[in-house]
Design a protein around this motif. Sequence first.
Motif, PDB file in Angstrom:
ATOM      1  N   GLY A 117      23.264 119.615  47.966  1.00 13.05           N
ATOM      2  CA  GLY A 117      24.343 120.288  48.690  1.00 13.05           C
ATOM      3  C   GLY A 117      23.851 120.946  49.974  1.00 13.05           C
ATOM      4  O   GLY A 117      24.527 120.909  51.012  1.00 13.05           O
ATOM      5  N   GLU A 118      22.683 121.553  49.919  1.00 15.57           N
ATOM      6  CA  GLU A 118      22.136 122.188  51.113  1.00 15.57           C
ATOM      7  C   GLU A 118      21.820 121.146  52.182  1.00 15.57           C
ATOM      8  O   GLU A 118      22.086 121.356  53.378  1.00 15.57           O
ATOM      9  N   LYS A 119      21.261 119.994  51.782  1.00 14.20           N
ATOM     10  CA  LYS A 119      20.953 118.931  52.740  1.00 14.20           C
ATOM     11  C   LYS A 119      22.225 118.381  53.388  1.00 14.20           C
ATOM     12  O   LYS A 119      22.276 118.132  54.603  1.00 14.20           O
ATOM     13  N   LYS A 120      23.277 118.233  52.588  1.00 18.28           N
ATOM     14  CA  LYS A 120      24.538 117.735  53.117  1.00 18.28           C
ATOM     15  C   LYS A 120      25.135 118.700  54.132  1.00 18.28           C
ATOM     16  O   LYS A 120      25.618 118.288  55.205  1.00 18.28           O
ATOM     17  N   ARG A 121      25.102 119.995  53.849  1.00 18.29           N
ATOM     18  CA  ARG A 121      25.668 120.984  54.774  1.00 18.29           C
ATOM     19  C   ARG A 121      24.892 121.021  56.084  1.00 18.29           C
ATOM     20  O   ARG A 121      25.472 121.123  57.166  1.00 18.29           O
ATOM     21  N   GLN A 122      23.575 120.913  56.004  1.00 17.54           N
ATOM     22  CA  GLN A 122      22.767 120.935  57.219  1.00 17.54           C
ATOM     23  C   GLN A 122      23.009 119.703  58.076  1.00 17.54           C
ATOM     24  O   GLN A 122      23.077 119.775  59.320  1.00 17.54           O
ATOM     25  N   LEU A 123      23.143 118.526  57.446  1.00 16.52           N
ATOM     26  CA  LEU A 123      23.415 117.307  58.205  1.00 16.52           C
ATOM     27  C   LEU A 123      24.771 117.370  58.899  1.00 16.52           C
ATOM     28  O   LEU A 123      24.924 116.940  60.047  1.00 16.52           O
ATOM     29  N   GLU A 124      25.782 117.904  58.229  1.00 15.63           N
ATOM     30  CA  GLU A 124      27.098 118.064  58.853  1.00 15.63           C
ATOM     31  C   GLU A 124      27.037 119.008  60.035  1.00 15.63           C
ATOM     32  O   GLU A 124      27.675 118.773  61.078  1.00 15.63           O
TER      33      GLU A 124
END
Length: 367
Positions: free
Chosen positions: A276-283
Amino acid sequence: MAALSVEDLLARAEERDAETQRSVAVHKELDLEFDVGNLLAVDRNPAPRAVAREGAAASEREAVLRALARDNVQLLVAQLWALPSERAEGVAGPVVARLPESSTRLPREKPLPKARPLTKWEQFARLKGIRPTRKKRGTLVWDEEAKEWRRRWGYRRAGGDPSRDWLLLVPDSADPFEDQFAKRRQEKRERVARNELNRLRNLARAHRAGAAGELHPTGHQDRAELARVKALARVSTASRGRFQPRLPKEAPTPESATASRGKKRRFASLLGDLEGEKKRQLELVRSLSSKKPLLDMTRAVNKQLREEEAEAASGAKGKKRGQRGKRALRQQRRPGGGAKGKNSRGTSRRGGNQGRSGSFGGKRKKK
């Protein structure tokens, strides 16, 4: 080295004795005034000539003042030795003397404390002449058995320690084989329990119309009240009762009852949720690096144009209303009244003889 005769030795001994006597014996024209309690000596003799003279050298004046101070201190020490003395802490201790009461009043270092202002009741009592009938009793009393100050009431009160009573009198009506110490302890427990029960009853009486969750002090609760208190206690934890263990015969709580109490705010986990943290940072990076602006320019421009048109329309309406008002005001100021479309004679403004020929009457303007 030349040998000294007996006469020379005697002369030197006499000079040494005279020097010793001179250091102890001091002669003054006027006796000093002493305040031994404050270790004070007042010398009223005139000042020496070396001090009073204007052209005296500084070294000479200093020597004279030192000699004068030494003589006065010697007289003060003589007064101290005249007092009754005693040895402190045995024979090997120092010799001490008890100073008398001081006779000179010295000035205070700090100002006198201000008087405490009177309270409203004290002012009223002084105005009406009311005097207190008795003094308020203190909370501490002297315990003769313990030889110390103790509280008048409560824990460790004066004369209230049951452990000090090593002997108790057995009443005639009591069983002679009954333990009186155990009976006293049991009576004390009963008194404590009775006081606690009265305290809880007073709280219940004061909060009779209180919020839900207050149990009756006597322990008589109905089923609905117990269920309400149980539900409130369950959701009072940080997880709102999610990890709270259930009672052996407790029925499961319906979802509707849990949903009616509101939702708990949920925050993103700080540890463990790597995907989830990786997804938020990529967005976030994608939104910053994209060429498409975050603001819709077409929509913003259209909104601005609509606002400007609305402001222009409202301004034109206001201007038109103002012109109508000015025209009506001019008509009212004309002689003959303010009838719309009529002159002072009742005929039309544009012509008075338009009925016969069908054309406007009146004089034509010359070209």
